[in-house]
Design an enzyme around this catalytic site. Structure first.
Site, PDB file in Angstrom:
ATOM      1  N   GLY A 139      -6.572   0.514  -2.326  1.00  0.00           N
ATOM      2  CA  GLY A 139      -6.138   1.449  -1.183  1.00  0.00           C
ATOM      3  C   GLY A 139      -5.075   2.278  -1.337  1.00  0.00           C
ATOM      4  O   GLY A 139      -4.441   2.530  -2.299  1.00  0.00           O
ATOM      5  N   ILE A 140      -4.135   2.241  -0.317  1.00  0.00           N
ATOM      6  CA  ILE A 140      -3.291   3.131   0.047  1.00  0.00           C
ATOM      7  C   ILE A 140      -2.048   2.517  -0.988  1.00  0.00           C
ATOM      8  O   ILE A 140      -1.384   3.398  -1.496  1.00  0.00           O
ATOM      9  CB  ILE A 140      -2.617   3.234   1.357  1.00  0.00           C
ATOM     10  N   GLY A 141      -1.742   1.128  -0.932  1.00  0.00           N
ATOM     11  CA  GLY A 141      -0.887   0.654  -1.949  1.00  0.00           C
ATOM     12  C   GLY A 141      -1.035   0.952  -3.262  1.00  0.00           C
ATOM     13  O   GLY A 141      -0.028   1.375  -3.946  1.00  0.00           O
TER      14      GLY A 141
ATOM     15  N   GLY B 142       0.274  -5.326  -1.713  1.00  0.00           N
ATOM     16  CA  GLY B 142      -0.823  -5.106  -1.491  1.00  0.00           C
ATOM     17  C   GLY B 142      -1.266  -3.854  -2.338  1.00  0.00           C
ATOM     18  O   GLY B 142      -1.990  -2.926  -2.026  1.00  0.00           O
TER      19      GLY B 142
ATOM     20  N   ASN C   3      -2.835  -3.386  -5.235  1.00  0.00           N
ATOM     21  CA  ASN C   3      -3.959  -3.620  -5.957  1.00  0.00           C
ATOM     22  C   ASN C   3      -5.220  -2.615  -5.473  1.00  0.00           C
ATOM     23  O   ASN C   3      -6.260  -2.644  -6.384  1.00  0.00           O
ATOM     24  CB  ASN C   3      -4.602  -5.006  -6.276  1.00  0.00           C
TER      25      ASN C   3
ATOM     26  N   TYR D 196      -4.707  -6.567  16.161  1.00  0.00           N
ATOM     27  CA  TYR D 196      -4.176  -5.535  15.209  1.00  0.00           C
ATOM     28  C   TYR D 196      -3.288  -4.683  15.977  1.00  0.00           C
ATOM     29  O   TYR D 196      -2.145  -4.380  15.130  1.00  0.00           O
ATOM     30  CB  TYR D 196      -5.221  -4.696  14.745  1.00  0.00           C
TER      31      TYR D 196
END
Length: 285
Positions: free
Chosen positions: A14-16, A10, A12, A153
């Site tokens: 945000g945090i990643g 992941g 691409n 979640y």
């Protein structure tokens, strides 16, 4: 970190993406494991250093297997970062509830398949929301219960914590020098806060967004869990108010996340659901 290889799911956005950018800038060869190759290449184009983009869809176990089979050579660092947060009801290709399937089962399978190649560390991005989580091992995919986005979640984030604890137990028993850690990014204004479908979820996200930090702030705990001199099964959270932001530090976890029997039972169920097993030999006593 020079001449080391990191795989970040992941990455691409945000945090990643922030984590990948920081590691690549410090000499790490970063493999961006992403569902959308175009978005992955666009993210990589904004980074300095060595990057490689490969397709990985954590909502499809066949894709997880193909990704793992395509990798050769040692992997110093696996960062299980990708995730979904409070989506409308949905299923993965293999029929799992989206949050349990992507946040936990996809990463569970990926880790087991790559573990013979991993030489350093497995970091799983959890969340403070695990504190509210309960794990229904009789119905983890919400097939008999009415689906509720936040409990789903929280369950998946609790599963991340239990996975890290049981993975570390198994690594230690196998005599491996690899360690497993978990990171809580705090409140980060990533695209996860725009994912919820219900009116209540959208309202909650709108209230949380002004309290959130940016992507780079959210990546600090992941980077700490990935590179700091800390023991296995450490859980890294921001040190500020309500663990929303601040300097990374080792923090406590919920009673459920400390339950070793629950962790073992989740591991057994996850093996059955993903058809993957812990690949290292644990000596018999």
């Amino acid at each position: 970190m020079t001449n080391r290889t990191a795989i970040i799911t992941g990455s691409n956005s945000g945090i990643g993406r922030a984590t990948a950018r920081a590691l690549a800038a410090r000499g790490v060869r970063v493999v961006l494991a992403v569902r959308d190759l175009d978005r992955g290449h666009a993210a990589a184009a904004q980074m300095t250093g060595r990057t490689e983009v490969r397709r990985l869809d954590l909502a499809d176990l066949a894709s997880v297997r193909d990704f793992a089979a395509s990798l050769t050579g040692p992997v110093d660092l696996l960062i299980n970062n990708a995730g979904v947060m409070m989506p409308p009801p949905g299923r993965t290709v293999d029929g799992f509830e989206l949050q349990f399937g992507i946040n936990h089962l996809g990463h569970f399978a990926l880790t087991n398949l790559l573990l013979p190649q991993i030489t350093g560390r497995v970091v799983t991005v959890a969340a403070g929301g695990h504190q509210a989580g309960t794990l229904d091992l009789d119905d983890p995919n919400w097939e008999r219960r009415p689906y509720r986005p936040f409990p789903g979640y929280a369950q998946s984030k609790l599963a991340n914590m239990l996975f890290t604890a049981e993975l570390q137990r198994r690594l230690t028993a196998a005599g491996s020098t690899v360690i497993a850690t978990a990171a809580n990014p705090g409140l980060a204004a990533t695209n996860l806060l725009g994912h919820g479908g219900s009116a209540a979820t959208r309202i909650m996200n709108a209230l949380l967004r002004p309290l959130s930090q940016n992507d780079d702030g959210g990546a600090r705990t992941t980077l700490h869990a990935a590179t700091a001199d800390i023991p296995g099964d450490s859980y890294i959270s921001p040190s500020g108010f309500l663990q929303a932001r601040g300097r990374p530090r080792i923090t406590g976890r919920s009673a459920a996340a400390r339950d070793p029997e629950l962790a073992r039972r989740l591991w057994t169920l996850s093996e059955q659901l993903t058809h993957t097993t812990f690949p290292l030999r644990i000596p018999q006593r």
